[in-house]
Write a protein that holds these residues in place. Structure first.
Motif, short mmCIF file in Angstrom:
data_model
loop_
_atom_site.label_atom_id
_atom_site.label_comp_id
_atom_site.label_asym_id
_atom_site.label_seq_id
_atom_site.Cartn_x
_atom_site.Cartn_y
_atom_site.Cartn_z
N SER A 55 114.55 72.36 84.57
CA SER A 55 113.99 71.77 85.78
C SER A 55 115.04 71.21 86.74
O SER A 55 114.98 71.47 87.95
N PRO A 56 116.01 70.41 86.28
CA PRO A 56 116.99 69.89 87.25
C PRO A 56 117.85 70.97 87.89
O PRO A 56 118.24 70.84 89.06
N VAL A 57 118.13 72.03 87.17
CA VAL A 57 118.94 73.12 87.72
C VAL A 57 118.15 73.87 88.79
O VAL A 57 118.66 74.14 89.89
N VAL A 58 116.90 74.18 88.51
CA VAL A 58 116.06 74.87 89.49
C VAL A 58 115.84 73.99 90.72
O VAL A 58 115.92 74.47 91.87
N ALA A 59 115.60 72.71 90.52
CA ALA A 59 115.37 71.80 91.64
C ALA A 59 116.61 71.70 92.52
O ALA A 59 116.51 71.67 93.76
N ALA A 60 117.78 71.66 91.91
CA ALA A 60 119.02 71.55 92.69
C ALA A 60 119.27 72.82 93.49
O ALA A 60 119.65 72.76 94.67
N ALA A 61 119.06 73.96 92.89
CA ALA A 61 119.25 75.22 93.60
C ALA A 61 118.24 75.36 94.73
O ALA A 61 118.57 75.80 95.84
N ASP A 62 117.00 74.98 94.46
CA ASP A 62 115.95 75.05 95.47
C ASP A 62 116.27 74.13 96.64
O ASP A 62 116.11 74.52 97.81
#
Length: 541
Positions: A326-333
């Motif tokens: 989740s934190p990786v996807v949120a940061a990329a998004d």
């Protein structure tokens, strides 16, 4: 400066992948399309344009391979092809033959072997030792998610009974705890890949990339999404871009591979690297558009994340659990990157979609264009969820080829096989479906890929029964998924993928019309011309 040349491609049967779907003539000025429509109108406006008489030939937009690995594909062309090996004896014979043919090679590399060829036996190092005991042998499975090696390769890699499993991977072991010669997921994708990449030189990589470009152009592909770039891949692409004066033979959009490290900060550091690359590389020939994450493995080696156990009782977890993802996807998004999530199993797609929902909650609504890759088995609820979130379903018809389905079905072993590759369900729910090949895990040519999409039959053995024939697609839809929607999947819809005024003159001329002759003609059709940015780029073999 001289004015761009105008060319009138006259009197063809042109599938535009747009509205209207059909045209007779096309006028190209320089790199772009000026007109697509009827021949009478084209004749009236073409003036002194150079005339190319299509003679009724079939024309369509250049294919965009929505999921491939360019450097890996070029490298695979030089490896021993084991796809057709029927059993262990034939695998051994081919590997021994390759070793004998090049006695000076430091190691033997093979690809595309199928678990079904082992007739229920587990692959182990002794089988390869019997063929080549004195040199390291690396045999990459058809899906590239596992590697079968001999004892010499284990020694070369430094893998012993004391070597720990990497995060997201597994070293196969025998009853005594010794490495058995099978390396799964991160053990193959990281330990083996990094070692072999370090052994290769830039000249080898440049040659491999050039080979991939040549094959793609010969088969009608004008754009590709390189799904899982590492530094070696990117360096090779940038060298090719420089040699071409700022152009590549075909258009490339790339996703930077983010590997799970076990530390969120280290994972996020990889996202920041992708943001940097996306800011620097954003042209029409080479751009970094997002990141790639492997949420799970594959069904054939029982490493996919499924809601219920495999037929052998194994029930592995995901490579990225939701808390880590989740934190990786949120940061990329938040940075505006496209997130491509490899999600083959039904549990993996659940995790991936939950991570995307979290990113939307955190960062607010906007056009995102995130993607799920492969989506081989997915629940009906997650089909609807995927469409509702605006996620692109990036899939590969060639993976549904009946010729490679026996082991896939056996590993599931129940009614989940009826959920395999449900393309029409996704489009009926409103999702965009983009087709690619995932080369080199599968053959790259798009026309046989389209045959599988329209028939659910095997391109390599058309006599086999179709694989869930109710999931076959109309030909116009299949071609659109391989052109227009594949371009949409990487934000190229304003550049390529359709034949329409203002878009790039990227198109293909075939020697036969599959709409007139039927899907079987896709296996016989040959590419007469591949045009990229208005220039004929077909490299005839």
């Amino acid at each position: 400066m001289s004015k761009p040349e105008r060319v009138h491609y006259r009197g063809g049967r042109i599938f535009t992948a747009d509205e209207p779907a059909w045209a007779e003539s096309m006028v190209v000025r320089g790199e772009s399309i000026e007109f697509v429509g009827d021949t009478t109108t084209a004749d009236g406006m073409a003036g002194d344009a150079r005339l190319v008489d299509l003679g009724g030939a079939f024309v369509l937009p250049g294919f965009v391979d929505a999921h491939t690995h360019l450097l890996g594909m070029g490298e695979a062309l030089r490896q021993v092809d084991l796809f057709d090996a029927a059993d262990v004896a034939e695998i051994q014979s081919k590997v021994r033959g390759a070793a004998d043919a090049d006695l000076g090679a430091p190691r033997v590399l093979g690809r595309s072997w199928l678990f079904g060829a082992l007739d229920g036996r587990s692959p182990e190092r002794g089988m390869i030792d019997a063929a080549v005991p004195d040199r390291p042998v690396y045999l990459f499975a058809n899906d590239l998610h596992s590697t079968w090696v001999n004892s010499a390769a284990l020694r070369e890699l430094g893998i012993t009974a004391d070597t720990p499993d990497p995060i997201g991977g597994r070293i196969g072991r025998d009853e005594a705890g010794e490495p058995d010669g099978m390396l799964y997921e991160a053990a193959a994708l990281q330990l083996v890949r990094r070692f072999l990449d370090a052994e290769a030189g830039d000249d080898e990589r440049d040659t491999a990339l050039a080979s991939a470009f040549e094959r793609y152009l010969s088969d009608g592909v004008t754009g590709a999404v390189d799904m899982g770039l590492g530094q070696d891949d990117l360096d090779a692409l940038e060298r090719a871009l420089a040699r071409g004066g700022g152009r590549l033979p075909l258009r490339v959009a790339g996703h930077w591979l983010v590997e799970r490290t076990g530390r969120t900060e280290d994972d996020l550091r990889q996202v920041r690297r992708a943001v940097e690359l996306a800011g620097r590389l954003s042209g029409p020939w080479l751009r970094v558009t997002g990141i790639k994450l492997l949420v799970d493995g594959v069904i054939d080696s029982c490493t996919a994340a499924m809601k219920a156990p495999f037929a052998d009782g194994s029930h592995p977890g995901p490579i990225w659990d939701l808390a880590a993802l989740s934190p990786v996807v949120a940061a990329a998004d938040a940075a505006g990157l496209q997130v491509a999530l490899h999600a083959i199993g039904d549990e993996a797609s659940d995790i991936a979609l939950s991570a995307l929902e979290h990113a939307i909650e955190v960062n607010g609504p906007r056009d995102r264009r995130h993607r799920l890759e492969h989506v081989e088995v997915v629940t009906e609820e997650n089909v609807r969820r995927l469409a509702r979130l605006g996620v692109v379903a990036s899939m590969q018809p060639v993976h549904a080829d009946p010729a490679i389905q026996d082991n896939w079905r056996a590993m599931l072993g129940d009614d989940r096989v009826r959920r395999g590759y449900p393309w029409p369900e996704l489009t009926a729910a409103g999702a965009v479906l983009a087709f690619g090949s995932d080369a080199p895990t599968a053959p790259h040519p798009p026309l046989p890929n389209m045959y599988i999409a329209t028939t659910r039959r095997s391109a390599s053995d058309p006599g086999l029964p179709p694989n869930i024939p109710e999931f076959a697609l109309p030909m116009a839809d299949a071609l659109a998924h391989g052109t227009r929607h594949a371009a949409y999947s990487c934000r190229w819809e304003g550049l390529t993928g359709r034949l329409a005024p203002g878009l790039a003159a990227d198109f293909v001329v075939l020697d036969r019309d599959p709409f007139a002759e039927g899907p079987g003609s896709l296996l016989r059709a040959e590419v007469r011309q591949t045009v990229v940015a208005g220039a004929d780029q077909l490299l005839r073999r």
